[in-house]
Design a protein around this motif. Structure first.
Motif, PDB file in Angstrom:
ATOM      1  N   HIS A   1     -15.840 -18.096  -8.264  1.00  0.00           N
ATOM      2  CA  HIS A   1     -15.600 -17.270  -7.057  1.00  0.00           C
ATOM      3  C   HIS A   1     -14.103 -17.190  -6.758  1.00  0.00           C
ATOM      4  O   HIS A   1     -13.613 -17.659  -5.721  1.00  0.00           O
ATOM      5  CB  HIS A   1     -16.356 -17.853  -5.851  1.00  0.00           C
TER       6      HIS A   1
ATOM      7  N   LYS B   1     -22.378  -2.971   0.724  1.00  0.00           N
ATOM      8  CA  LYS B   1     -22.677  -4.390   0.887  1.00  0.00           C
ATOM      9  C   LYS B   1     -21.407  -5.238   0.927  1.00  0.00           C
ATOM     10  O   LYS B   1     -21.400  -6.357   1.429  1.00  0.00           O
ATOM     11  CB  LYS B   1     -23.570  -4.835  -0.274  1.00  0.00           C
ATOM     12  N   ARG B   2     -20.303  -4.675   0.389  1.00  0.00           N
ATOM     13  CA  ARG B   2     -19.048  -5.435   0.388  1.00  0.00           C
ATOM     14  C   ARG B   2     -18.606  -5.826   1.795  1.00  0.00           C
ATOM     15  O   ARG B   2     -17.911  -6.826   1.969  1.00  0.00           O
ATOM     16  CB  ARG B   2     -17.928  -4.609  -0.253  1.00  0.00           C
TER      17      ARG B   2
ATOM     18  N   GLY C   1     -20.139  -9.023   2.714  1.00  0.00           N
ATOM     19  CA  GLY C   1     -19.569 -10.029   1.822  1.00  0.00           C
ATOM     20  C   GLY C   1     -18.145 -10.399   2.208  1.00  0.00           C
ATOM     21  O   GLY C   1     -17.758 -11.570   2.143  1.00  0.00           O
TER      22      GLY C   1
ATOM     23  N   ASP D   1     -20.643 -15.480 -11.510  1.00  0.00           N
ATOM     24  CA  ASP D   1     -20.001 -15.436 -10.192  1.00  0.00           C
ATOM     25  C   ASP D   1     -18.508 -15.759 -10.311  1.00  0.00           C
ATOM     26  O   ASP D   1     -17.981 -16.646  -9.636  1.00  0.00           O
ATOM     27  CB  ASP D   1     -20.687 -16.381  -9.191  1.00  0.00           C
TER      28      ASP D   1
ATOM     29  N   ASN E   1     -16.141 -12.163  -6.084  1.00  0.00           N
ATOM     30  CA  ASN E   1     -16.827 -12.339  -4.797  1.00  0.00           C
ATOM     31  C   ASN E   1     -17.523 -11.069  -4.324  1.00  0.00           C
ATOM     32  O   ASN E   1     -18.721 -11.088  -4.063  1.00  0.00           O
ATOM     33  CB  ASN E   1     -15.815 -12.838  -3.764  1.00  0.00           C
ATOM     34  N   ILE E   2     -16.767  -9.970  -4.187  1.00  0.00           N
ATOM     35  CA  ILE E   2     -17.395  -8.723  -3.723  1.00  0.00           C
ATOM     36  C   ILE E   2     -17.145  -7.582  -4.712  1.00  0.00           C
ATOM     37  O   ILE E   2     -17.257  -6.410  -4.356  1.00  0.00           O
ATOM     38  CB  ILE E   2     -16.930  -8.342  -2.295  1.00  0.00           C
TER      39      ILE E   2
ATOM     40  N   ASN F   1     -24.709 -12.745  -9.801  1.00  0.00           N
ATOM     41  CA  ASN F   1     -25.002 -11.673  -8.848  1.00  0.00           C
ATOM     42  C   ASN F   1     -23.744 -11.140  -8.170  1.00  0.00           C
ATOM     43  O   ASN F   1     -23.647  -9.948  -7.874  1.00  0.00           O
ATOM     44  CB  ASN F   1     -26.011 -12.150  -7.808  1.00  0.00           C
ATOM     45  N   HIS F   2     -22.746 -11.989  -7.946  1.00  0.00           N
ATOM     46  CA  HIS F   2     -21.517 -11.492  -7.311  1.00  0.00           C
ATOM     47  C   HIS F   2     -20.724 -10.578  -8.241  1.00  0.00           C
ATOM     48  O   HIS F   2     -19.919  -9.779  -7.759  1.00  0.00           O
ATOM     49  CB  HIS F   2     -20.653 -12.659  -6.830  1.00  0.00           C
TER      50      HIS F   2
ATOM     51  N   TYR G   1     -22.082  -7.000  -7.594  1.00  0.00           N
ATOM     52  CA  TYR G   1     -22.342  -7.051  -6.148  1.00  0.00           C
ATOM     53  C   TYR G   1     -22.791  -5.714  -5.592  1.00  0.00           C
ATOM     54  O   TYR G   1     -23.653  -5.662  -4.719  1.00  0.00           O
ATOM     55  CB  TYR G   1     -21.064  -7.508  -5.447  1.00  0.00           C
TER      56      TYR G   1
ATOM     57  N   ALA H   1     -29.550 -12.135  -2.777  1.00  0.00           N
ATOM     58  CA  ALA H   1     -28.784 -12.597  -3.936  1.00  0.00           C
ATOM     59  C   ALA H   1     -29.742 -12.903  -5.083  1.00  0.00           C
ATOM     60  O   ALA H   1     -29.539 -13.834  -5.849  1.00  0.00           O
ATOM     61  CB  ALA H   1     -27.971 -13.834  -3.571  1.00  0.00           C
TER      62      ALA H   1
END
Ligand SMILES: [Fe+2]
Ligand SMILES: [Fe+2]
Length: 312
Positions: free
Chosen positions: A9, A24-25, A28, A65, A68-69, A97-98, A101, A175
């Protein structure tokens, strides 16, 4: 010797443009400002990767990951971080998943990161004759029903690394991950084809049952476990939970260890485990493998120490 780290991350998070937050960012980014930026620290990650480099592992597995976004600048940053970690032949990556994202944001990441996710045959993930007859695929991070470039297979001495992608875009506050039926079938075929090797499956989401993890679960974990129960594997490595864990799933000849590591950038004294990584010494021969796991963890003084050692 094989090393495993996960969920860096990468910090700092570049300041997003307003237009980049129309998704969605936004949630996040707010989560990063409120909480996560105090957890994921670049100095901690540097301590972990510095300790890892001094061990001089033969190969490094990274289970997702990185970002992050999923901002374009984050993918660039992650690419430079991967290059510093090692050459593509020495580092195997599966996305988290990140890294997927928001829908469509993976292209930069996939292009830059593709050499770290490429199978030995250079045909990314080809597992059957149908795949071999197809034209080369565009690099993609995606798992689920769009998992065209996964799984990949890499042979390193007695070890076979099989990387799968569970990275799929999800709605805010979700997530979850998904492999997809086709990717699971290809993984099973690859596993069966290298049954004489020490088979290591790299996956971001934990494939065993994790209590209270509904919003961040691997949706088709049961199908993954069914495939391992039939085809077999010697070790499954994952990230995503940001905690150190050891569990077991069924294989055809006995239990298969499933090992999770903390986030490689997590500060000491937060909700989750402090940063760490694992080293695996693999020996023996088919049907009589040995695997010793050395867990390295950040301590309260900021040093990286061996916190645990066990046979898996
Ligand atoms: Fe993560
Ligand atoms: Fe994750």
């Amino acid at each position: 010797m094989l090393a495993h780290l996960s969920d860096p991350h990468l910090a700092p998070l570049p300041r997003p443009r307003i237009a980049e937050l129309a998704s969605k960012r936004l949630t996040g980014y707010l989560s990063w400002l409120r909480k996560r930026r105090a957890v994921h620290r670049s100095d901690v990650l540097a301590a972990i990767t510095g300790n890892l480099a001094r061990e001089r592992p033969d190969h490094i597995a990274v289970t997702g990951d990185l970002v992050n976004i999923a901002l374009p600048a984050e993918f660039e940053h992650a690419w430079r971080w991967l290059e510093a970690l090692g050459a593509p032949a020495e580092v195997s990556l599966v996305p988290g998943n990140h890294d997927a994202y928001v829908a469509g944001a993976d292209m930069l990441g996939a292009l830059h990161w593709a050499p770290y996710m490429a199978g030995d045959a250079a045909t990314l993930g080809a597992a059957d004759s149908h795949d071999r007859d197809r034209p080369p695929l565009q690099p993609s991070l995606y798992g689920g029903e769009s998992a065209e470039t996964f799984p990949f297979l890499r042979i390193r001495g007695p070890v076979a690394l099989i990387g799968v992608s569970t990275a799929v875009p999800t709605p805010p506050f979700m997530a979850t991950g998904r492999l997809g039926a086709l990717q699971i079938a290809r993984m099973a075929a690859l596993l069966a084809g290298v049954a004489a090797r020490f088979r290591v499956v790299l996956i971001h989401h934990p494939p065993h049952v994790v209590p209270k993890a509904h919003f961040k679960r691997l949706v088709d974990a049961a199908a993954f476990r069914d495939a391992i129960a039939k085809a077999g594997a010697e070790l499954v490595m994952h990230g995503h939970d940001h905690v150190r864990s050891l569990s077991w799933i069924d294989g055809p000849g006995g239990r298969v260890p499933v090992i999770g590591v903390p986030s490689a950038s997590a500060a000491y004294g937060t909700d989750h485990d402090a940063a760490g990584y694992n080293l695996y010494r693999i020996g023996g021969r088919p049907c009589d493998w040995s695997c010793e796991v050395s867990c390295r963890s950040l301590d309260a003084a900021g040093a990286v120490i061996e916190s645990e050692r066990f046979g898996a």
